[in-house]
Scaffold this active site. Structure first.
Site, PDB file in Angstrom:
ATOM      1  N   CYS A  90       0.104   3.733   2.799  1.00 27.88           N
ATOM      2  CA  CYS A  90       0.585   3.177   4.073  1.00 27.88           C
ATOM      3  C   CYS A  90       2.077   3.458   4.249  1.00 27.88           C
ATOM      4  CB  CYS A  90       0.353   1.669   4.136  1.00 27.88           C
ATOM      5  SG  CYS A  90      -1.378   1.165   4.066  1.00 27.88           S
ATOM      6  N   CYS A 121       0.835  -1.210   0.000  1.00 27.16           N
ATOM      7  CA  CYS A 121       0.000   0.000   0.000  1.00 27.16           C
ATOM      8  C   CYS A 121       0.870   1.262   0.000  1.00 27.16           C
ATOM      9  CB  CYS A 121      -0.912  -0.042   1.225  1.00 27.16           C
ATOM     10  SG  CYS A 121      -1.764   1.492   1.601  1.00 27.16           S
TER      11      CYS A 121
END
Length: 147
Positions: free
Chosen positions: A72, A69
């Site tokens: 993230c 991600c």
């Protein structure tokens, strides 16, 4: 705040009783003698998660994330910076949703990053999406004030 608090060691997972007034004094674990607060988020697996959420008497913020991600990975430094600003009043954890898919399913994580705030073993607030350190700290402070 209570006179003494239970604090789970981020290294050995032992539960320590610490006088609330002594939290800023860099307490160490009675079992492994390492610092109870490191100013960094603690990576936890499914096996460690429940103990940290249920046994810490301070609020626990959990970053549900994954290595693939992009947001993230972008948020990781801000999350670490927030840990330095929020500890010792709040514990910050990181849960890799790929490694701990059972936790992602249990908490209905539909998008990542998702930040969840727990207190007394139950979820009290949730925020989806990446945040910078200032916004994250403000969100945690507001959510813990409202609970």
């Amino acid at each position: 705040m209570a006179d003494s608090l239970h604090i789970v060691c981020p290294h050995c997972d032992a539960v320590n009783r610490v006088a609330a007034a002594r939290l800023p004094d860099q307490p160490v674990c009675g079992k492994c003698a390492q610092a109870l607060f490191t100013a960094l988020p603690t990576d936890v697996s499914s096996a460690r998660f429940d103990k940290h959420v249920a046994r810490n008497d301070i609020p626990v913020v959990v970053d549900f994330w994954a290595a693939w991600c992009g947001p993230c990975r972008m948020m990781a430094p801000a999350y670490a910076q927030a840990a330095g600003r929020l500890e010792p009043r709040v514990r910050l954890l990181k849960v890799d949703t790929e490694a701990s898919q059972d936790l992602a399913a249990r908490y209905g994580i539909r998008s990542i990053p998702t930040i969840a705030l727990f207190h007394g073993g139950r979820e009290i607030a949730r925020q989806a999406g990446a945040m910078d350190a200032n916004r994250l700290v403000a969100w945690v402070q507001q959510a813990t004030r409202d609970s």
